[in-house]
Design an enzyme around this catalytic site. Structure first.
Site, PDB file in Angstrom:
ATOM      1  N   HIS B  38      13.901 -55.746 -15.978  1.00  0.00           N
ATOM      2  CA  HIS B  38      12.583 -54.782 -15.281  1.00  0.00           C
ATOM      3  C   HIS B  38      11.666 -55.485 -15.774  1.00  0.00           C
ATOM      4  O   HIS B  38      10.455 -55.048 -15.175  1.00  0.00           O
ATOM      5  CB  HIS B  38      12.383 -53.581 -15.723  1.00  0.00           C
ATOM      6  CG  HIS B  38      14.038 -52.741 -15.820  1.00  0.00           C
ATOM      7  ND1 HIS B  38      15.136 -52.250 -16.875  1.00  0.00           N
ATOM      8  CD2 HIS B  38      14.680 -52.174 -14.551  1.00  0.00           C
ATOM      9  CE1 HIS B  38      15.887 -52.038 -16.193  1.00  0.00           C
ATOM     10  NE2 HIS B  38      15.512 -51.245 -15.056  1.00  0.00           N
ATOM     11  N   GLY B 148      14.873 -55.980  -8.358  1.00  0.00           N
ATOM     12  CA  GLY B 148      16.032 -57.215  -9.161  1.00  0.00           C
ATOM     13  C   GLY B 148      17.040 -58.020  -8.073  1.00  0.00           C
ATOM     14  O   GLY B 148      17.278 -57.228  -6.990  1.00  0.00           O
TER      15      GLY B 148
END
Lengths: 282, 282
Positions: B38, B148
């Site tokens: 993250h 991601g």
């Protein structure tokens, strides 16, 4: 004459320039073949926004396989004139390939509200409506969008979609516009021959009857719909799709009228499916 | 310390003020329990936008009835520190009732891309993902949003949704971040005990093996997945959910590797379901 653009990038560029200039933008989504009902939406939009975009797009995704997609009436020249008269600033008129790529596979839909009323005979209709309206909102990014109360379920579904998905647009519902004899204005009225046009008045008569019964103090939905059914069944060219009295927000059926309700009907006149409705605000 | 807001109206007001000031806004949607994966998204977002919003919301709609919604790890204090370090400007941390009213009924979904790979064992997962990401986009209205590559199918699904629905946001995919021994960073790694943590390395070994086979000239997907399967089956604690080699855009299965493909795997280590992947760009 009001400009017509056919691509998403053109309408985006124009609207973004308006927004940079500080203008509020209103959107009137339509399927074209515009009439006084649409004009009333444009007039409302123009009174509340500096700039008004009218989309003219017959959305294939909201038509079922046996419905009237191929025959849906078109008259872009007249549409343009009506937009001009009503003060619209831009017509967005994409073709189907601009809106739906060959491998298009996303959709917006909901449970509940879409399954009642028109959803029963048009099972994929509101998925098509939600998807194309989402796309138009994302393309135009209007401050306000205008929809007719004639398509009462569509208006309730769009209000719910906007609320649930946090879409940053204000939805304005505008009153039904009627012919001089009461028939609700609809592009599909053009399908009616003279005899059918006369027969189609039974929808308005049934709506007026429900209003009269309400004024006389009737609050039992079954008794109201029974009388509306009897009235429409007197018309040999008419075939009832539904007569429903439902909660005005959730569209779920009610028995007695003790809150705001929507009394909505759909009736086939020949092959033409017409709708009408009235809201009783309690 | 970076500000946390819990209501939609607060985040909207803050972002609108930023936009009026001419700032570009990046959004990093997360379910919290943040890790270096993250952080790499936040760092990318901060390098490309003046302002970065991180949403921390464990979205109930994307969890199946037997999945780990109740036990999903949480640590808001640590999340806040990591956001601060990465230069994020705002954390949006709504509770479930702020995002889903009791009568919430709308959704965004797609056919095709959502049915392969993780969609087979998580049939409602991507409807939940598409719906909450649509909501976050509508609430924050970011210029760019960061996801991601570890959740490769999620990234492909969101790219398709944005394209199909004309959502006005640029989707940025960021590389997988790994532990020192190769295990892909995941909040779910915290479920693993020491023995399972060791066993989980079989995912990375299988991904490395596919890369080696490709480098050696192997182009037959069946032979590649057979070897990956054999490798993972050597690990007694591992149970394969899927090993798939698919078109990188459409996620539909391919036989030979003659275009960009995604090699994606999902493996249970005990009760913990882990995923990993690699893209072969041809």
């Amino acid at each position: 004459m009001v400009q017509i653009v056919k691509t998403i990038s053109e309408v985006r560029d124009i609207v973004k320039a308006w927004k940079r200039a500080g203008h509020q933008v209103g959107l009137v989504p339509t399927m074209g073949y515009l009439h006084e009902g649409h004009q009333s939406l444009m007039t409302a939009a123009k009174s509340e926004n500096e700039k008004v975009v009218v989309s003219v797009f017959v959305n294939p995704m909201q038509f079922g396989p046996t419905e009237d997609l191929a025959s849906y009436p078109k008259d872009l020249d007249k549409d343009r004139q009506l937009c001009q008269q009503a003060g619209a600033d831009l017509i967005f008129h994409p073709d189907a390939a601009e809106m739906y790529s060959a491998d298009f596979c996303s959709f917006v839909d909901m449970t509940g509200l879409t399954e009642e009323l028109c959803g029963r005979s048009r099972p994929i209709h509101f998925r098509g409506v939600c998807t194309v309206v989402s796309k138009l909102f994302n393309i135009v990014q209007p401050d306000k969008a205008y929809f007719g109360q004639k398509d009462a379920q569509q208006l309730a579904v769009i209000r719910r979609m906007v609320r649930d998905l946090n879409i940053d647009v204000e939805i304005i519902g505008c009153p039904i516009i009627r012919e001089h004899d009461g028939l609700a204005k609809s592009s599909r009225n053009s399908y009616l021959n003279r005899e059918q046009r006369q027969a189609a008045l039974c929808l308005y008569r049934a709506i007026k009857l429900s209003q009269q019964l309400m004024q006389d103090g009737e609050r039992d939905c079954q008794r109201i719909s029974a009388q509306m059914t009897a009235l429409i069944e007197q018309e040999p060219l008419a075939k009832i799709d539904y007569i429903s009295i439902v909660d005005a927000d959730t569209l779920s059926p009610v028995e007695g009228i003790n809150r705001s309700v929507l009394c909505a009907i759909a009736v086939y006149i020949g092959k033409t499916r017409l709708i009408d409705n009235i809201v009783f605000d309690i």
